[in-house]
Design an enzyme around this catalytic site. Structure first.
Site, mmCIF file in Angstrom:
data_model
loop_
_atom_site.group_PDB
_atom_site.id
_atom_site.type_symbol
_atom_site.label_atom_id
_atom_site.label_comp_id
_atom_site.label_asym_id
_atom_site.label_seq_id
_atom_site.Cartn_x
_atom_site.Cartn_y
_atom_site.Cartn_z
ATOM 1 N N GLY A 62 0.834 -1.201 0.000
ATOM 2 C CA GLY A 62 0.000 0.000 0.000
ATOM 3 C C GLY A 62 0.858 1.235 0.000
ATOM 4 O O GLY A 62 2.092 1.155 -0.023
ATOM 5 N N GLU A 78 -0.695 1.314 -7.169
ATOM 6 C CA GLU A 78 -0.002 0.432 -6.229
ATOM 7 C C GLU A 78 0.008 -1.007 -6.737
ATOM 8 O O GLU A 78 1.020 -1.702 -6.639
ATOM 9 C CB GLU A 78 -0.680 0.487 -4.856
ATOM 10 C CG GLU A 78 -0.501 1.811 -4.116
ATOM 11 C CD GLU A 78 0.914 1.978 -3.550
ATOM 12 O OE1 GLU A 78 1.634 0.959 -3.433
ATOM 13 O OE2 GLU A 78 1.299 3.122 -3.257
ATOM 14 N N GLU A 82 3.434 -3.136 -7.517
ATOM 15 C CA GLU A 82 3.800 -4.323 -6.735
ATOM 16 C C GLU A 82 3.771 -5.603 -7.563
ATOM 17 O O GLU A 82 4.482 -6.558 -7.262
ATOM 18 C CB GLU A 82 2.856 -4.477 -5.539
ATOM 19 C CG GLU A 82 2.744 -3.252 -4.641
ATOM 20 C CD GLU A 82 3.947 -3.127 -3.697
ATOM 21 O OE1 GLU A 82 4.755 -4.065 -3.631
ATOM 22 O OE2 GLU A 82 4.062 -2.076 -3.034
ATOM 23 N N PRO A 100 -8.217 5.410 15.452
ATOM 24 C CA PRO A 100 -7.064 6.161 15.962
ATOM 25 C C PRO A 100 -6.057 5.175 16.553
ATOM 26 O O PRO A 100 -6.441 4.214 17.208
ATOM 27 C CB PRO A 100 -7.661 7.053 17.053
ATOM 28 C CG PRO A 100 -9.126 6.878 16.988
ATOM 29 C CD PRO A 100 -9.439 5.656 16.209
ATOM 30 N N GLU A 131 11.147 -7.302 0.726
ATOM 31 C CA GLU A 131 10.790 -8.584 0.136
ATOM 32 C C GLU A 131 9.299 -8.551 -0.182
ATOM 33 O O GLU A 131 8.524 -7.878 0.502
ATOM 34 C CB GLU A 131 11.078 -9.705 1.152
ATOM 35 C CG GLU A 131 11.084 -11.097 0.591
ATOM 36 C CD GLU A 131 11.391 -12.133 1.675
ATOM 37 O OE1 GLU A 131 11.220 -13.324 1.403
ATOM 38 O OE2 GLU A 131 11.780 -11.740 2.795
#
Lengths: 246, 246
Positions: A62, A78, A82, A100, A131
Site C-alpha cells: 500500500g 499500487e 507491486e 485512531p 521482500e
DNA sequence: TCAATAGTGTCTATGAGACATTATGCA
DNA sequence: TGCATAATGTCTCATAGACACTATTGA
C-alpha cells in the site's frame, strides 16, 4: 468529475478565507489485498516492511494517495507497482479502516482494495519493502501482520469467498484458456471445500455468459478437457451456492 | 485497538523525528445515507446546507471525524445528532469517496455509512443545516444534491435493496410489533415491485429467526393480523429473491 | 490393465411461483 | 351484504444435490 461549475459567488468569497491547515493532520492511504490461487492454496501478496515502523514485519502492500489521484487510481497504481499488472485483474474497493492509533505515526485512514489476479505474476518489492511474496492465507491465522492488516486481509478473503457465489470473478484467478476443472479447483481452493465435478460442470455451462467455449481440447494429465475463455456476465443467475461448512 | 505494544525501539526513535505536517492536507468526513419507509415511499434523510459551499442545496448529513473517534463512532454520533437515534438502528459502512475536487474547500475523503431506521424519528437540523427532512428517493433522480452526494445516495439505496434479499434487515424499518403484511410492504416499497402475499408469508415464517411471534393479534383496517417482533437471524437461508424487473 | 479425470444422464428433495379457498371485520 | 385483507392449502416447474455410467489418456 468536478463541481467547480456549482460554485456560487458566495462560495468563492468563502474559499478565499478558508484555511485547510486548521484541521488535525490526517493521512490517507490505500492498502491492497491481492489474492491469487497457487498450488491449491489461496495466497495473498505480502511485503516485508523495509522501513520503520514495524520494520521486518509482513504487511499488505500500500501507500499514500497522491494529491491529484482518485482512490481507484491510487489503488491501481499500487497494484501495478507491486505486481506489474496494469490491466485484466479485478480491483474493487473493500472497506476503510481509520481507528485512531492503528498507525503509530499519525492518524492514518486507509482505504482497502481487493484485487484478484492470476497465478505467477512475480511480485516486485517496492522502495519501502525488503521482500514481496505470495503467502497462503491459511498460514496467516492469528495476529502476524503489521498494524491492523490481519483484519483487513480477513475481510478481503471473506469478500472474495462471497463474490464467487454470485459473480463470475473466479475466472480472474485463471490464465486463459482454462478448463472447467481448473475453474472448479479455484472454487474448491477459495472456499476450502470439495465440490461435485458433475454438478459444478452443469451449473457453470448452464449459466449464459459465465465461460465461452474455444472449441479446442487439451490433453492434460489423465484424459483431456475442453477449453474455455472468460465470459462477459458479471452477475450469475442463478448463483453457485457455497456449501455451508468449511 | 492499539498497536503500541508492537513498537520497537527503532520505531520510537523514528517517530521522534517524524513530521506529520509534511503531507498535503486531507480532511476525513463521514456522510450518512439514512433510509426509512414512510407512506409507501423509500425516503432518505437530507439536510439543506446552511453554510457555504453550496449553501441552500440539499445534501446528505455528515461531518468531520473527530481526532479521537473511530469512523464507526463518528457515524453513530452524526446519526444521533441528526435523528436522535442512539441505538436500535442498523448502521454499516458503505463505501469511501475521495475524488480530488469533490469538495471545493480541500481534499476531502468521505467515508459513507448506511443507516436503516424506523419511520418518524423527527429529524433535527444541525448547526450547519437550515432544514432537515425525509425525502422520497424517487424524487431525487438526476443531479440534485450537493457535491457527489447523488452517487453516494444511489449506492446506499442499491446496498439496502440488495441486503433485504439475504438479511433480516427489513425489520429495522419497522416499529415493533409488526404484521407480516407490514413487512411485505417494506419489501414492496424498497424494491418497487408487488410481491405475492401468500408466498411471501410462507417464506418469512419458514425462515427460522427472521421474525418471532408475539402470540397477539391486531384488528387493523379490514380483518386482523398476527403480530411479530424482530428475530435474531442476521443471514437468511434461504434468501428472499428479488424479482428481476422494477 | 489400472487409475484418474472429463463428460453425460437420471433420480429425488426442496423451494419458488401461481392459484384457489376460507376467515375476519369494516364500510 | 360487499369487499379488502389475512391466513391456509395445493399444484407445477426449476434447480440443487447425489449417484451411476461411459470415454479418454497416461502410468
Amino acid at each position: 468529475m468536478t463541481v467547480d461549475n456549482y460554485l456560487t459567488d458566495e462560495d468563492r468569497g468563502f474559499l478565499a478565507t478558508y484555511d485547510p491547515r486548521a484541521f488535525p493532520p490526517v493521512a490517507v492511504t490505500v492498502d491492497l489485498v491481492v489474492l491469487t490461487v497457487r498450488e491449491g492454496e489461496l495466497c495473498a501478496l505480502l511485503i516485508r516492511r523495509g522501513e520503520p515502523p514495524q520494520r521486518g514485519r509482513w504487511a499488505l502492500p500500500g501507500g499514500f494517495v497522491g494529491p491529484g489521484e482518485t482512490l481507484d487510481e491510487a489503488a491501481a497504481r499500487e497494484l501495478a507497482e507491486e505486481t506489474g499488472i496494469r490491466a485484466g485483474a479485478h480491483l474493487e474497493q473493500l472497506a476503510t479502516f481509520g481507528d485512531p492509533g492503528r498507525d503509530p505515526r499519525m492518524r492514518v485512514v486507509s482505504v482497502a482494495y481487493l484485487a484478484l489476479v492470476p497465478d505467477l505474476p512475480t511480485p516486485i518489492a517496492g522502495t519501502d519493502a525488503s521482500e514481496a511474496r505470495y503467502r497462503p492465507v491459511s498460514d496467516l491465522d492469528g495476529a502476524v501482520l503489521a498494524f491492523d492488516h490481519d483484519r483487513i486481509l480477513a475481510e478481503g478473503v471473506e469478500r472474495a469467498r462471497a463474490k464467487l457465489e454470485y459473480t463470475g470473478l473466479a475466472t480472474t484467478f485463471l490464465d486463459e484458456p482454462f478448463t472447467v476443472g481448473d475453474l472448479r479447483r479455484v472454487y474448491e481452493t477459495v472456499w476450502g471445500v470439495p465440490l461435485h465435478p458433475a454438478n459444478f460442470r452443469r451449473k457453470v455451462l448452464s449459466t449464459p455468459g459465465f465461460v465461452e467455449p474455444t472449441g479446442e481440447k487439451l490433453a492434460t494429465g489423465r484424459g483431456w478437457a475442453e477449453l474455455y475463455r472468460r465470459g462477459t456476465t458479471a452477475h450469475l443467475h442463478p448463483a453457485i451456492p457455497r456449501p455451508p461448512a468449511a
